[in-house]
Write an enzyme that holds these catalytic residues in place. Sequence first.
Site, PDB file in Angstrom:
ATOM      1  N   LYS A   1       0.828  -1.470  -0.071  1.00 49.41           N
ATOM      2  CA  LYS A   1      -0.255  -0.329   0.052  1.00 49.41           C
ATOM      3  C   LYS A   1       0.881   0.838  -0.140  1.00 49.41           C
ATOM      4  O   LYS A   1       2.097   1.315   1.191  1.00 49.41           O
ATOM      5  CB  LYS A   1      -0.901   0.259   1.114  1.00 49.41           C
ATOM      6  CG  LYS A   1      -2.422   0.715   1.074  1.00 49.41           C
ATOM      7  CD  LYS A   1      -3.332   0.066  -0.300  1.00 49.41           C
ATOM      8  CE  LYS A   1      -4.566   0.688  -0.109  1.00 49.41           C
ATOM      9  NZ  LYS A   1      -5.593   0.084  -0.778  1.00 49.41           N
TER      10      LYS A   1
ATOM     11  N   VAL B   1     -18.093   3.283  -3.407  1.00 51.06           N
ATOM     12  CA  VAL B   1     -18.250   1.810  -3.808  1.00 51.06           C
ATOM     13  C   VAL B   1     -19.291   2.088  -2.893  1.00 51.06           C
ATOM     14  O   VAL B   1     -20.624   1.285  -3.302  1.00 51.06           O
ATOM     15  CB  VAL B   1     -17.855   1.161  -3.066  1.00 51.06           C
ATOM     16  CG1 VAL B   1     -18.201  -0.168  -2.215  1.00 51.06           C
ATOM     17  CG2 VAL B   1     -16.035   1.237  -3.012  1.00 51.06           C
TER      18      VAL B   1
ATOM     19  N   VAL C   1     -21.868   7.024   1.296  1.00 50.10           N
ATOM     20  CA  VAL C   1     -22.385   6.231  -0.015  1.00 50.10           C
ATOM     21  C   VAL C   1     -21.696   7.132  -1.249  1.00 50.10           C
ATOM     22  O   VAL C   1     -21.686   8.254  -2.447  1.00 50.10           O
ATOM     23  CB  VAL C   1     -23.567   6.715   0.071  1.00 50.10           C
ATOM     24  CG1 VAL C   1     -24.257   5.225  -0.049  1.00 50.10           C
ATOM     25  CG2 VAL C   1     -24.018   8.424   0.115  1.00 50.10           C
TER      26      VAL C   1
END
Length: 362
Positions: free
Chosen positions: A88, A192, A189
Amino acid sequence: MTDESDGVLHTLFRSDQGGHEQVVLCQDRASGLKAVIALHSTALGPALGGTRFYPYASEEEAVADALNLARGMSYKNAMAGLDHGGGKAVIIGDPERIKTEELLLAYGRFVASLGGRYVTACDVGTYVADMDVVARECRWTTGRSPENGGAGDSSVLTSYGVYQGMRAAAQHLWGDPSLRDRKVGIAGVGKVGHHLVEHLRAEGAEVVITDVREDAVRRILDRHPEGVSAVTDTETLIRTEGLDIYAPCALGGALNDATVPVLTARVVCGAANNQLAHPGVEKDLADRGILYAPDYVVNAGGVIQVADELHGFDFDRCKAKASKIFDTTLAIFARAKEDGIPPAAAADRIAEQRMAEARPQR
């Protein structure tokens, strides 16, 4: 050296959460780039994981986040059946203020300097257009636009995988994978979460949403005038009566000592990474009878998509692989029951076994 730095080094070298192979600190003064690239494991293949662009409170916090996220990617990729280890990267700063083409190109050069040990993609604060820029300096870049040989937005299959995890949880808990008439609360929201709403409404679930951005909530409510409602914040959402499933789809740490005792949902299954704030939370959930679908298992649709990009992207092939998240999640619940442990611990055992079996071959 500060106490915070000591804490990061302890995590890296001495704690159970460490064991990382390599951590690279990157700086380009001309563009203002400050970044951390963490490689947790390459036992299964080149480390694969996204680039997070976030205004961390300190460099130490950024390093700690990179370490945690990289470790999570090792487990995610192992459970997704990918021939990739975990890595990452985090870029330190507010992307709305400091993100420039020059900065992204400088970042791409640092990723390229690793010679393919790390393959990057999008994450919080980075988008397809950003990966197109990074790819100009680094061929080990995924999550690019279709026009530039990529697969585009990986959140499409991320949400699909979470949806499959919810179906598996419903099958395990209620004996039926259908989510029709189930009440699902979604915190976040954005990338994804808004796709997840579409899957749930298509099946006839009732959805309750919240997001710190009013425009994100309004977009969902305008699209779904029926079957979707909104609450003011996550604190209200997790206390909503009659909630069957809670889906954390924003940043990590959503399941902690304050939230777990007040959760009304019987299932937690969401897209956010690192949902468990600290070791032991998984037991707290189990003690309350709450079924937890491990985050890195159910949100693996995106990494399945970007991994496929390295081999010539095929959406149908990726969707078929993401569909298997249903079976994988069910297998984890079965293993947890068999071993008498929480599902998160069962998933870790399965992932660790796959990585351990792969090491002698490399």
